[in-house]
Scaffold this active site. Structure first.
Site, PDB file in Angstrom:
ATOM      1  N   GLU A 136      -0.640  -2.503   5.115  1.00 21.43           N
ATOM      2  CA  GLU A 136       0.300  -2.432   6.249  1.00 21.43           C
ATOM      3  C   GLU A 136       0.103  -1.119   6.996  1.00 21.43           C
ATOM      4  OE1 GLU A 136       3.377  -1.319   8.737  1.00 21.43           O
ATOM      5  OE2 GLU A 136       3.158  -0.336   6.807  1.00 21.43           O
ATOM      6  N   GLU A 137      -0.198  -0.058   6.249  1.00 24.29           N
ATOM      7  CA  GLU A 137      -0.304   1.268   6.880  1.00 24.29           C
ATOM      8  C   GLU A 137      -1.476   1.345   7.856  1.00 24.29           C
ATOM      9  OE1 GLU A 137       1.987   3.273   6.786  1.00 24.29           O
ATOM     10  OE2 GLU A 137       3.119   2.911   4.949  1.00 24.29           O
ATOM     11  N   HIS A 188       7.111   8.459   5.085  1.00 26.17           N
ATOM     12  CA  HIS A 188       5.786   9.116   5.050  1.00 26.17           C
ATOM     13  C   HIS A 188       5.895  10.585   4.661  1.00 26.17           C
ATOM     14  CE1 HIS A 188       3.451   5.958   7.676  1.00 26.17           C
ATOM     15  NE2 HIS A 188       4.321   5.410   6.829  1.00 26.17           N
ATOM     16  N   ASP A 201       0.792  -1.234   0.000  1.00 28.22           N
ATOM     17  CA  ASP A 201       0.000   0.000   0.000  1.00 28.22           C
ATOM     18  C   ASP A 201       0.823   1.281   0.000  1.00 28.22           C
ATOM     19  OD1 ASP A 201       0.641  -1.010   2.574  1.00 28.22           O
ATOM     20  OD2 ASP A 201      -1.024   0.043   3.540  1.00 28.22           O
TER      21      ASP A 201
HETATM   22 ZN   LIG Z   1       4.504   3.423   6.538  1.00 28.75          ZN
HETATM   23 ZN   LIG Z   2       6.038   0.894   5.539  1.00 35.01          ZN
END
Ligand SMILES: [Zn+2]
Ligand SMILES: [Zn+2]
Length: 427
Positions: free
Chosen positions: A151-152, A395, A84
């Site tokens: 995963e986020e 991020h 993702d």
């Molecule tokens: Zn992340």
């Molecule tokens: Zn990551």
């Protein structure tokens, strides 16, 4: 960084694959998808894995992919990449920067970016698949390669496990993944034996008060004053109740109450992030938050039927644990392969990763390892060391790793670790 270790057949083979892997990476980077929306990403890689000869199952845990290659007697090794992207408007200025937009759960349309580097994970994962297929005569066992969604959100691994990852497919003896790292120079491998990443809990606290006129506080129970007392008292959980030797974090990230200068509100809302490593430490913090909220409300004279409501969000992200012996064995081999300087033990962090779920689903039967591969371009890293630049974190809309180094290093590392775990009979 280090002088590279001696020339190596595997390294040369990965290098020969790099133009194709970089093309794949640029394509993935330009077309990121949000958590549980990784439909095109999954389809693209599933097709490639089928072409390599894997038996591929899609839509495991919503958008997840499981690719299996059975290749004789031996252990089962699982390699995981996450798919993702994030709701971030890319600002790297890269020629293949993402222009994608999507609507996340919040409902507000946003740009989408592979700001966590999961595109490098997928490209390296595929690079390892290519090498392991190429070398199938030199290993024996079962290779399970998975692409994990979300995963986020910290939800994708559990979604795959609950959809039968360990029952519908060969259950792994070993699970390996890597994550790119925004604090290490490109190509460095970092690892932490034991706890590597933290338990991550999100906690909501709703604190009722008795509202009224700001000039008549004696006729009210002011929830802002009460919530403030709770926020301050929460600071004692880490400083006074948790062992100084036990890492713990309690952060109040959001505090909302009231609408106007002269009105005492009738409610305050707090949002907390709580980090720990062990189950015991997690329980101490969460129990403490509930106790402090209630205790301060009693001290403020709130009636029993208007006590604060404390909600711990489910599911939480459990701490990631690297099986210590397994980790040391793999890293000893990496040191030999990549050179001492390039492979370093680093401190654990209080971030979270739902990679933890693969071990927790079968703590007795599975050994797991996630390692870091540094992504900071060397000149940027050097400039930061001299205090002339600040590095973007994961991020960040500016995170542009040296993808070539990350992918080449990780593809080689994943392949080498897998080959070591599954030696061919008599080989
Ligand atoms: Zn992340
Ligand atoms: Zn990551």
């Amino acid at each position: 960084m280090a002088v590279p270790a001696q020339a190596d057949e595997l390294r040369d083979a990965v290098a020969a694959d790099m133009p194709g892997l970089m093309e794949l990476y640029r394509d993935l980077h330009a077309h990121p998808e949000l958590s549980f929306q990784e439909v095109k990403t999954a389809a693209k890689l599933a097709a490639r894995m089928r072409e390599l000869g894997f038996t591929v199952t899609e839509q495991v845990g919503r958008t997840g992919v499981v690719a299996v290659l059975e290749n004789g007697e031996g252990p089962t090794v699982m390699l995981r990449a996450d798919m993702d992207g994030l709701p971030v408007v890319e600002q790297t200025g890269l020629p293949f920067a993402s222009k994608e937009v999507a609507v996340p759960a919040s409902g507000v349309e946003t740009g989408v970016m592979h700001a966590c580097g999961h595109d490098t994970h997928m490209a390296a994962w595929y690079g390892a698949a290519m090498q392991l297929v190429e070398r199938r005569d030199s290993w024996s066992g079962t290779l399970v390669m998975i692409l994990q969604p979300a995963e986020e959100l910290g939800e994708g691994a559990l979604a795959m496990i609950e959809d039968g990852l360990y029952t519908r497919f060969p259950k792994p003896d070993y699970v390996i993944a890597f994550h790119d790292a925004a604090q290490f120079p490109a190509g460095m491998i970092g690892y932490s034996p034991g706890f590597a990443l933290a338990n991550v809990d999100s906690v909501d606290v709703v604190i009722p008060g008795v509202g009224g006129h700001g000039a008549y506080p004696h006729t009210t129970r002011d929830p802002i004053v009460l919530a403030s007392a709770i926020v301050m008292k929460l600071q004692t959980l880490v400083s006074r109740e948790s062992s100084p030797l036990e890492p713990a974090v309690v952060t109040v990230g959001s505090f909302h109450s009231g609408a106007k200068h002269n009105i005492i509100s009738d409610e305050a809302r707090l949002q907390l992030t709580v980090r720990s490593y062990t189950d015991e430490s997690r329980k101490l913090l969460l129990d403490g938050i509930a106790r402090i909220a209630r205790g301060e409300a009693i001290a403020a004279g709130m009636p029993e039927d208007r006590m604060p409501e404390v909600t711990v969000q489910e599911p939480y992200t459990p701490a990631t644990y690297n099986s210590p012996d397994f980790t040391e064995d793999v890293m000893a081999a990496f040191r030999e392969r990549f050179g001492q300087d390039r492979v370093q033990q680093v401190p654990s962090v209080m971030g979270g990763e739902d990679f933890s779920q693969y071990l927790r689903a079968d703590p007795e039967g599975v050994k797991s390892l996630i390692f870091w591969v540094g992504g900071v371009p060397q000149e940027q890293f050097d400039a930061a060391q001299r205090g002339e630049a600040t590095l973007p974190s994961l991020h960040s809309p500016f995170w542009a790793p040296d993808a070539e180094k990350v992918i080449a290093t990780a593809a080689e590392a994943l392949t080498a670790a897998t080959l070591d775990l599954m030696p061919a009979a008599g080989g």
